[in-house]
Design a protein around this motif. Structure first.
Motif, mmCIF file in Angstrom:
data_model
loop_
_atom_site.group_PDB
_atom_site.id
_atom_site.type_symbol
_atom_site.label_atom_id
_atom_site.label_comp_id
_atom_site.label_asym_id
_atom_site.label_seq_id
_atom_site.Cartn_x
_atom_site.Cartn_y
_atom_site.Cartn_z
ATOM 1 N N MET A 1 0.943 -1.203 0.160
ATOM 2 C CA MET A 1 -0.011 0.054 -0.086
ATOM 3 C C MET A 1 0.838 1.382 -0.055
ATOM 4 O O MET A 1 0.384 2.419 -0.586
ATOM 5 N N VAL A 2 1.992 1.077 0.655
ATOM 6 C CA VAL A 2 3.064 2.399 0.534
ATOM 7 C C VAL A 2 3.383 2.535 -0.705
ATOM 8 O O VAL A 2 3.293 3.727 -1.188
ATOM 9 N N ILE A 3 3.906 1.522 -1.490
ATOM 10 C CA ILE A 3 3.884 1.764 -2.581
ATOM 11 C C ILE A 3 3.156 2.260 -3.569
ATOM 12 O O ILE A 3 3.331 3.252 -4.461
ATOM 13 N N LEU A 4 1.802 1.765 -3.351
ATOM 14 C CA LEU A 4 0.627 2.467 -4.373
ATOM 15 C C LEU A 4 0.670 4.021 -3.933
ATOM 16 O O LEU A 4 0.353 4.840 -4.806
ATOM 17 N N GLY A 5 0.691 4.446 -2.619
ATOM 18 C CA GLY A 5 0.497 5.607 -2.212
ATOM 19 C C GLY A 5 1.723 6.337 -2.772
ATOM 20 O O GLY A 5 1.577 7.602 -3.330
ATOM 21 N N LEU A 6 2.879 6.075 -2.729
ATOM 22 C CA LEU A 6 3.911 6.706 -3.447
ATOM 23 C C LEU A 6 3.896 6.886 -4.965
ATOM 24 O O LEU A 6 4.124 7.952 -5.711
ATOM 25 N N PHE A 7 3.178 5.640 -5.533
ATOM 26 C CA PHE A 7 3.063 5.846 -7.060
ATOM 27 C C PHE A 7 2.040 6.792 -7.296
ATOM 28 O O PHE A 7 2.177 7.648 -8.551
ATOM 29 N N TYR A 20 -4.442 4.765 -0.162
ATOM 30 C CA TYR A 20 -3.529 4.818 0.863
ATOM 31 C C TYR A 20 -3.960 5.289 2.276
ATOM 32 O O TYR A 20 -3.724 4.791 3.464
ATOM 33 N N THR A 21 -4.595 6.497 1.973
ATOM 34 C CA THR A 21 -4.977 7.090 3.249
ATOM 35 C C THR A 21 -6.215 6.336 3.987
ATOM 36 O O THR A 21 -6.093 6.266 5.368
ATOM 37 N N VAL A 22 -6.837 5.519 3.280
ATOM 38 C CA VAL A 22 -7.959 4.737 3.888
ATOM 39 C C VAL A 22 -7.127 3.366 4.739
ATOM 40 O O VAL A 22 -7.420 3.106 5.697
ATOM 41 N N TRP A 23 -6.012 2.880 3.972
ATOM 42 C CA TRP A 23 -5.150 1.805 4.429
ATOM 43 C C TRP A 23 -4.518 2.380 5.864
ATOM 44 O O TRP A 23 -4.638 1.465 6.630
ATOM 45 N N ALA A 24 -3.850 3.487 5.745
ATOM 46 C CA ALA A 24 -3.230 4.097 6.936
ATOM 47 C C ALA A 24 -4.314 4.255 8.104
ATOM 48 O O ALA A 24 -3.866 3.851 9.340
ATOM 49 N N ALA A 25 -5.388 4.635 7.830
ATOM 50 C CA ALA A 25 -6.265 4.534 8.878
ATOM 51 C C ALA A 25 -6.768 3.141 9.635
ATOM 52 O O ALA A 25 -6.733 2.992 10.768
ATOM 53 N N LEU A 26 -7.045 2.199 8.602
ATOM 54 C CA LEU A 26 -7.121 0.883 9.108
ATOM 55 C C LEU A 26 -5.975 0.262 9.694
ATOM 56 O O LEU A 26 -5.846 -0.294 10.752
ATOM 57 N N TRP A 27 -4.788 0.644 9.278
ATOM 58 C CA TRP A 27 -3.416 0.295 9.975
ATOM 59 C C TRP A 27 -3.333 0.664 11.493
ATOM 60 O O TRP A 27 -2.976 0.222 12.256
ATOM 61 N N HIS A 105 6.428 -1.589 19.309
ATOM 62 C CA HIS A 105 6.329 -1.966 17.946
ATOM 63 C C HIS A 105 5.402 -1.344 17.326
ATOM 64 O O HIS A 105 5.132 -0.605 16.307
ATOM 65 N N SER A 106 4.212 -1.455 17.901
ATOM 66 C CA SER A 106 2.638 -1.051 17.421
ATOM 67 C C SER A 106 2.714 0.607 17.398
ATOM 68 O O SER A 106 2.151 1.220 16.469
ATOM 69 N N SER A 107 3.200 1.216 18.623
ATOM 70 C CA SER A 107 3.249 2.533 18.627
ATOM 71 C C SER A 107 4.040 3.076 17.578
ATOM 72 O O SER A 107 3.657 4.304 16.930
ATOM 73 N N VAL A 108 5.023 2.717 17.131
ATOM 74 C CA VAL A 108 6.145 3.159 16.003
ATOM 75 C C VAL A 108 5.131 2.842 14.728
ATOM 76 O O VAL A 108 5.148 3.994 13.949
ATOM 77 N N GLN A 109 4.513 1.810 14.494
ATOM 78 C CA GLN A 109 3.561 1.789 13.436
ATOM 79 C C GLN A 109 2.586 2.801 13.399
ATOM 80 O O GLN A 109 2.211 3.360 12.352
ATOM 81 N N ILE A 110 2.119 2.933 14.459
ATOM 82 C CA ILE A 110 1.136 4.054 14.506
ATOM 83 C C ILE A 110 1.427 5.564 14.150
ATOM 84 O O ILE A 110 0.977 6.220 13.203
ATOM 85 N N LEU A 111 2.632 5.740 14.784
ATOM 86 C CA LEU A 111 3.358 7.025 14.275
ATOM 87 C C LEU A 111 3.737 7.121 12.833
ATOM 88 O O LEU A 111 3.025 8.300 12.301
ATOM 89 N N VAL A 112 4.120 6.045 12.267
ATOM 90 C CA VAL A 112 4.334 5.999 10.978
ATOM 91 C C VAL A 112 3.340 6.400 10.050
ATOM 92 O O VAL A 112 3.264 6.977 9.141
ATOM 93 N N ALA A 113 2.286 5.555 10.330
ATOM 94 C CA ALA A 113 1.129 5.578 9.680
ATOM 95 C C ALA A 113 0.339 6.876 9.745
ATOM 96 O O ALA A 113 -0.276 7.427 8.802
ATOM 97 N N VAL A 118 -1.235 12.182 7.382
ATOM 98 C CA VAL A 118 -1.295 13.636 7.315
ATOM 99 C C VAL A 118 -0.466 14.058 5.890
ATOM 100 O O VAL A 118 -1.088 14.869 5.285
ATOM 101 N N TYR A 119 0.503 13.537 5.791
ATOM 102 C CA TYR A 119 1.136 13.923 4.363
ATOM 103 C C TYR A 119 0.293 13.410 3.097
ATOM 104 O O TYR A 119 0.385 14.324 2.167
ATOM 105 N N ALA A 120 -0.415 12.417 3.203
ATOM 106 C CA ALA A 120 -1.258 11.933 2.004
ATOM 107 C C ALA A 120 -2.310 13.002 1.960
ATOM 108 O O ALA A 120 -2.913 13.284 0.997
ATOM 109 N N CYS A 121 -2.996 13.262 3.067
ATOM 110 C CA CYS A 121 -4.063 14.132 2.906
ATOM 111 C C CYS A 121 -3.538 15.628 2.431
ATOM 112 O O CYS A 121 -4.143 16.329 1.604
#
Length: 135
Positions: A1-7, A20-27, A105-113, A118-121
């Motif tokens: 999904m990150v590759i799709l967002g970058l593309f 990608y933003t929907v995926w990030a919210a689900l993540w 680990h999950s907290s770091v994943q939340i921060l990155v997502a 925010v960047y995608a928006c």
């Protein structure tokens, strides 16, 4: 999904970025669930088979391979080892319990997502403003 967002960002395709933003919210939601699961919040228990839907025994990889953990494996029955033979594993000397490593680990994943969300928006709004100014 990150590759799709970058593309989508490189090709100026806001639909891909919205996916990608929907995926990030689900993540983010999934990782909040994982944090609640490992901290036993709200009736969830790390001892349950909820993550595997009662199909197999669940255990965290960090429970045996955490920082400072010494893992010892003992065979149940002496003799030839087959694929069905199981071993009893004892773990000692861990610096930190595995559930706290999972939570970090999950907290770091939340921060990155959240940063990606925010960047995608921002990118979607910038692309749509650019398209509106061209008309």
């Amino acid at each position: 999904m990150v590759i799709l967002g970058l593309f989508g960002t490189i090709q100026y395709r806001p639909r891909y970025i919205v996916v990608y933003t929907v995926w990030a919210a689900l993540w983010v939601a999934w990782n909040v669930f994982i944090i609640c699961f490992y901290l036993d919040v709200g009736g969830l228990s790390k001892e349950s088979d909820l993550l595997t839907f009662n199909i197999s025994a669940h255990h965290s990889w960090w429970s045996e391979h955490g920082p400072g953990c010494v893992r010892r494996e003992m065979q149940e029955a002496p003799g030839v080892r087959t694929t069905e033979s199981h071993s009893y594993i004892t773990v000692m000397g861990c610096f930190m319990d595995y559930q706290y490593i999972e939570v970090m680990h999950s907290s770091v994943q939340i921060l990155v997502a959240l940063l990606g969300f925010v960047y995608a928006c921002y990118v979607v709004s910038a692309i749509t403003e650019e398209e509106d100014s061209c008309e």
